[in-house]
Design an enzyme around this catalytic site. Structure first.
Site, PDB file in Angstrom:
ATOM      1  N   HIS A  87      27.349  18.357  49.723  1.00 58.12           N
ATOM      2  CA  HIS A  87      27.658  18.444  51.168  1.00 58.12           C
ATOM      3  C   HIS A  87      26.382  18.601  52.002  1.00 58.12           C
ATOM      4  O   HIS A  87      26.370  19.313  53.011  1.00 58.12           O
ATOM      5  CB  HIS A  87      28.616  19.605  51.464  1.00 58.12           C
ATOM      6  N   ASN A 160      38.454  20.355  52.504  1.00 58.32           N
ATOM      7  CA  ASN A 160      38.064  18.945  52.524  1.00 58.32           C
ATOM      8  C   ASN A 160      39.079  18.145  53.326  1.00 58.32           C
ATOM      9  O   ASN A 160      40.135  18.669  53.697  1.00 58.32           O
ATOM     10  CB  ASN A 160      38.012  18.382  51.096  1.00 58.32           C
ATOM     11  N   HIS A 352      31.657  30.519  52.469  1.00 60.14           N
ATOM     12  CA  HIS A 352      31.932  31.159  51.175  1.00 60.14           C
ATOM     13  C   HIS A 352      33.441  31.370  51.054  1.00 60.14           C
ATOM     14  O   HIS A 352      34.052  32.005  51.933  1.00 60.14           O
ATOM     15  CB  HIS A 352      31.178  32.494  51.115  1.00 60.14           C
ATOM     16  N   TYR A 375      29.529  30.028  45.853  1.00 56.39           N
ATOM     17  CA  TYR A 375      29.060  29.917  47.245  1.00 56.39           C
ATOM     18  C   TYR A 375      28.087  31.013  47.638  1.00 56.39           C
ATOM     19  O   TYR A 375      27.177  30.791  48.431  1.00 56.39           O
ATOM     20  CB  TYR A 375      30.264  29.888  48.207  1.00 56.39           C
TER      21      TYR A 375
HETATM   22 FE1  HDD Z   1      32.241  23.242  47.363  1.00 58.47          FE
HETATM   23  C1  HDD Z   1      29.702  23.288  49.587  1.00 58.47           C
HETATM   24  C2  HDD Z   1      34.384  22.119  49.796  1.00 58.47           C
HETATM   25  C3  HDD Z   1      34.739  22.905  45.018  1.00 58.47           C
HETATM   26  C4  HDD Z   1      30.258  24.670  45.057  1.00 58.47           C
HETATM   27  N1  HDD Z   1      32.074  22.770  49.305  1.00 58.47           N
HETATM   28  C5  HDD Z   1      30.934  22.872  50.052  1.00 58.47           C
HETATM   29  C6  HDD Z   1      31.211  22.491  51.396  1.00 58.47           C
HETATM   30  C7  HDD Z   1      32.527  22.156  51.453  1.00 58.47           C
HETATM   31  C8  HDD Z   1      33.065  22.344  50.136  1.00 58.47           C
HETATM   32  C9  HDD Z   1      33.288  21.691  52.669  1.00 58.47           C
HETATM   33  C10 HDD Z   1      30.205  22.435  52.522  1.00 58.47           C
HETATM   34  C11 HDD Z   1      30.116  23.739  53.238  1.00 58.47           C
HETATM   35  C12 HDD Z   1      29.121  23.634  54.353  1.00 58.47           C
HETATM   36  O1  HDD Z   1      29.372  22.829  55.268  1.00 58.47           O
HETATM   37  O2  HDD Z   1      28.134  24.350  54.309  1.00 58.47           O
HETATM   38  N2  HDD Z   1      34.153  22.565  47.386  1.00 58.47           N
HETATM   39  C13 HDD Z   1      34.878  22.243  48.504  1.00 58.47           C
HETATM   40  C14 HDD Z   1      36.272  22.065  48.140  1.00 58.47           C
HETATM   41  C15 HDD Z   1      36.363  22.275  46.795  1.00 58.47           C
HETATM   42  C16 HDD Z   1      35.032  22.600  46.322  1.00 58.47           C
HETATM   43  C17 HDD Z   1      37.380  21.725  49.113  1.00 58.47           C
HETATM   44  C18 HDD Z   1      37.567  22.234  45.903  1.00 58.47           C
HETATM   45  C19 HDD Z   1      38.767  22.447  46.312  1.00 58.47           C
HETATM   46  N3  HDD Z   1      32.444  23.660  45.395  1.00 58.47           N
HETATM   47  C20 HDD Z   1      33.558  23.479  44.620  1.00 58.47           C
HETATM   48  C21 HDD Z   1      33.329  24.018  43.305  1.00 58.47           C
HETATM   49  C22 HDD Z   1      32.059  24.536  43.318  1.00 58.47           C
HETATM   50  C23 HDD Z   1      31.527  24.306  44.634  1.00 58.47           C
HETATM   51  C24 HDD Z   1      34.330  24.012  42.176  1.00 58.47           C
HETATM   52  C25 HDD Z   1      31.287  25.230  42.228  1.00 58.47           C
HETATM   53  C26 HDD Z   1      31.760  25.782  41.177  1.00 58.47           C
HETATM   54  N4  HDD Z   1      30.293  23.805  47.309  1.00 58.47           N
HETATM   55  C27 HDD Z   1      29.710  24.418  46.273  1.00 58.47           C
HETATM   56  C28 HDD Z   1      28.304  24.884  46.567  1.00 58.47           C
HETATM   57  C29 HDD Z   1      28.141  24.483  48.055  1.00 58.47           C
HETATM   58  C30 HDD Z   1      29.447  23.784  48.354  1.00 58.47           C
HETATM   59  C31 HDD Z   1      27.288  24.456  45.617  1.00 58.47           C
HETATM   60  C32 HDD Z   1      26.897  23.692  48.447  1.00 58.47           C
HETATM   61  C33 HDD Z   1      26.359  24.367  49.669  1.00 58.47           C
HETATM   62  C34 HDD Z   1      27.151  25.571  49.817  1.00 58.47           C
HETATM   63  O3  HDD Z   1      28.079  25.646  48.844  1.00 58.47           O
HETATM   64  O4  HDD Z   1      27.002  26.433  50.652  1.00 58.47           O
HETATM   65  O5  HDD Z   1      28.196  26.238  46.374  1.00 58.47           O
END
Ligand code: HDD
Length: 711
Positions: A87, A160, A352, A375
């Site tokens: 993202h 999402n 988060h 997160y």
């Molecule tokens: Fe995630 C970012 C949505 C599963 C780990 N995720 C991130 C963002 C969104 C989502 C909208 C952007 C947030 C922003 O604008 O800063 N993610 C989802 C949805 C998921 C999902 C709807 C499943 C239903 N994500 C998911 C899993 C993991 C992550 C299973 C890890 C185990 N996601 C992350 C992250 C991010 C992230 C690596 C990257 C930047 C952040 O968190 O702050 O931790």
């Protein structure tokens, strides 16, 4: 004498761009921001010249004592922070969420329950796979993350634009992302799923099938962030004042309806205007066309099985069709403020899934539980330490008194001597709060079971809902899905991956499989009769029951707020007519942009119009409809003709008045085709036709004509 006791740990003294919690200087400026009108060093020393290094003579070497040079370059060298691991590409906006009070029976969280309560929010939309500088319109899932600055603490709904996810367990997240990101050797392709590793993974790991077909549908290429649905994906648990619980799924419903680009438009935009969605969001807010969404919940009884109508509510690859559990609207979100500084707000905002407030809890969905770990963890790398909640955009709007101390980038000067509880030194402050005092008390739930690496048997069903999704689409949307699979798999090199993908498609829909196979030039495999997993036994695959709510194309007209009509004109054109049309469209909330062969102004007699786009800068993708004015140049400029042809091919409304119709004809456009409006004057008939056509998003019934023609 002991120091005076000051047990209250006030929040850090920095300005929140959202305007709340500010306790700094009264002139409204951040002491660490920009103050005064003089150029200074970071230490506030005024400087006479920031263009030349300090040298030993104009041609001499630069001197080490030039502290200004050193500070300026040092800071620049460290301006970038790591982009989000997923993202990375996004755009944000401020807004307000107003609860309508209908959720009061199911949750105690004031943000959702208190009728009329307005809660400030910051929303960040994003693509998933691309880097920070990648194009907006690539085929991908879109993030829809909302930070609610509630009076009871911060709540983040990190969702999402698709209601399901590729994996059922967070432990697979690195796998799906490694597969989707560019190949590690050449680092291509950027922001694309159309490559071998993505398709290798999702066809081996078939729980990804449902999310993949959403990506291959029109949902993967939204027209705008404003026209996307949003989903919390997981099932959450709401707790009311009586400590009764229900399970819910969150839905954001855009007031403008759900609309997408067509694939060729998305591709053109990626080159012509990679910032297409970011620009659209910013411009809409700037123009006062504030994007709005209703927030709704599907409510399920909180039973020990955590299922509804046989659907496992803990499985994030499953939806509950709206026909089985209607979405009940509990409030409305309006985005009405653009960020002042992209880095400070959109880049530094940290969401988060564990940011919850009393009345909203998570569930045992294993994907959600892993996210709750991830997160927080990622912000340590991305934002450089544990104090990221003190960054202005992340600051809660509720009082903070948390006993955390020190750490990198600490902004607060905490007072008091007892950052621990219980204490007597600071008179016992801060005190814990029980449920009655607004404390976050988890609802007691029994937990039992063997320690195993396993999932429930219901998680084995990977295809039935993908089949339901496909069966629910209109024929045009189904064709788009066929085209998308054919394109994406056509970009793969490995034959075995394409063949395996066809076996997956065969389990979704025989016709889908046959058509994609034909496009790839491969034989279509047999449709398997039995369910695929041992645990599922030999059960026959039931025919999918469509959920009409999943289709985007609907007969109901949508509001046209913020839609853009391009009008081709030039010197000598009917500019009175242009002004009249502009007035009529603006009255409906739409915008008009004048397109002409050259920039500056165009005139006809005493009428003058400012040119907003030229043939050099305009491309069809920007417009939802294109109209040719009477008197527009008829010199056969190919750029004008291409503009019209593309709009026609992309099923957009086209119009002309007076001799403007001749330009449509020169572009090979049949004036009798659906969605083409030709009149003598830009009067009520043309305007009404345009408003209706924009409200339908596209002239869908033109699709067969376009498919059969070369225009
Ligand atoms: Fe995630 C970012 C949505 C599963 C780990 N995720 C991130 C963002 C969104 C989502 C909208 C952007 C947030 C922003 O604008 O800063 N993610 C989802 C949805 C998921 C999902 C709807 C499943 C239903 N994500 C998911 C899993 C993991 C992550 C299973 C890890 C185990 N996601 C992350 C992250 C991010 C992230 C690596 C990257 C930047 C952040 O968190 O702050 O931790």
């Amino acid at each position: 004498m002991p120091p005076a006791r000051q047990p209250d740990q006030s929040a850090p003294r920095t300005v929140s761009p959202t305007g709340v919690g500010f306790d700094g200087p009264k002139d409204g400026r951040d002491p660490r921001g920009q103050a005064g009108d003089r150029l200074t060093t970071p230490n506030g020393v005024r400087i006479p010249d920031s263009d030349h290094s300090l040298k030993a003579g104009p041609r001499g070497p630069v001197l080490l004592e030039d502290f200004h040079l050193r500070e300026k370059i040092m800071h620049f060298d460290h301006e970038r922070i790591p982009e989000r691991v997923v993202h990375a590409r996004g755009a944000g906006a401020h807004g307000v969420f107003t609860a309508n009070g209908k959720a009061a029976t199911v949750t105690r969280a004031a943000v959702l329950a208190e009728e009329g309560l307005q809660t400030p929010v910051f929303v960040r939309f994003s693509t998933v796979l691309g880097s920070r500088g990648s194009a907006d319109t690539v085929r991908d899932t879109r993030g829809f993350a909302t930070k609610f600055y509630t009076k009871e603490g911060t709540w983040d709904l990190v969702g999402n634009n698709m209601p399901v996810f590729f994996i059922q367990d967070a432990i697979k997240f690195p796998d799906i992302i490694h597969a989707g990101k560019p190949h590690p050797d050449r680092e291509i392709p950027q922001a694309q799923s159309a490559h071998d590793t993505f398709w290798d993974f999702v066809t081996l790991h078939t729980e990804a099938t449902h999310h993949t077909i959403w990506n291959m549908s029109d949902r993967g290429i939204p027209r705008s962030y404003r026209t996307m649905e949003g989903f919390g994906v997981h099932t959450f648990r709401l707790v009311n004042a009586q400590r009764e619980t229900v399970l819910v799924k969150f839905h954001w419903k855009p007031k403008l309806g759900v609309h997408s680009l067509v694939w060729e438009e998305a591709q053109i935009a990626a080159g012509c205007d990679p910032d297409f969605h970011r620009r659209d969001l910013y411009d809409a807010i700037e123009n006062g066309a504030f994007p709005e969404w209703d927030l709704g919940i599907q409510v399920f009884p909180d039973t020990p099985e955590e299922t509804f109508e046989g659907i496992d509510l803990l499985d994030p690859t499953k939806i509950v069709p709206e026909e089985l559990a209607p979405v009940q609207i509990i409030g409305t979100l309006v985005l009405d403020g653009n960020p002042t500084n992209f880095f400070a707000e959109t880049e530094q905002v940290a969401f988060h899934t564990g940011h919850l407030v009393p009345g909203i809890e998570g569930t045992n969905d294993p994907l959600l539980q892993g996210r709750n770990f991830s997160y927080l963890d990622t912000q340590l790398t991305r934002l450089g330490g544990p104090n990221f909640t003190q960054i202005p955009i992340n600051r809660p709007h509720a009082p903070v008194n948390d006993s955390t101390r020190d750490g990198f980038h600490q902004q607060a000067i905490h007072t008091g001597q007892a950052p621990y509880t219980p204490n007597s030194v600071d008179d016992g402050v801060p005190f814990p709060s029980d449920w009655a005092e607004g404390g976050y008390v988890h609802v007691p739930r029994p937990v039992a079971g063997d320690v195993v690496r396993a999932a429930p048997a219901s998680f084995d069903d990977h295809f039935s809902q993908a089949a339901m999704f496909y069966a629910s689409l209109t024929p045009i949307e189904q064709q788009h899905v066929i085209d998308a699979y054919t394109f994406e798999l056509g970009k793969c090199y490995e034959q075995a991956i394409k063949e395996r993908a066809l076996t997956v498609l065969a389990r979704i829909d025989a016709d889908l499989c046959t058509q994609v196979a034909a496009g790839l030039g491969l034989p279509a495999p047999e449709v398997p009769k039995a369910a695929p997993s041992k645990r599922a036994g030999k059960a026959k695959r039931p025919a999918p029951v469509p959920s009409p709510a999943l289709a985007q194309i609907r007969p109901t007209p949508f509001p046209i707020t913020g839609r853009i009509v391009g009008v081709v004109a030039g010197d000598g054109a009917d500019l009175k007519g242009v002004a009249k049309l502009r007035e009529a469209l603006e009255a409906e909330g739409a915008l008009l942009r004048v397109i002409a062969p050259h920039g500056g102004r165009i005139s006809t007699g005493r009428d003058v119009e400012i040119v907003e786009r030229t043939f050099a800068t305009a491309r069809s993708i920007e417009f939802d409809a294109v109209v040719v004015a009477d008197g527009a140049p008829q010199d056969g400029d190919v750029r004008g003709l291409v503009l019209l042809q593309e709009a026609f091919r992309h099923l957009k409304a086209l119009g002309a008045w007076g001799d403007g119709a001749a330009l449509l004809a020169a572009a090979g456009i049949d004036a009798a085709a659906p969605g083409v409006l030709v009149g003598k004057k830009p009067g009520a008939k043309l305007t009404a036709g345009l408003v209706a056509a924009l409200g339908a998003h596209r002239a869908w019934d033109r699709a067969p004509l376009v498919a059969a023609s070369l225009v």
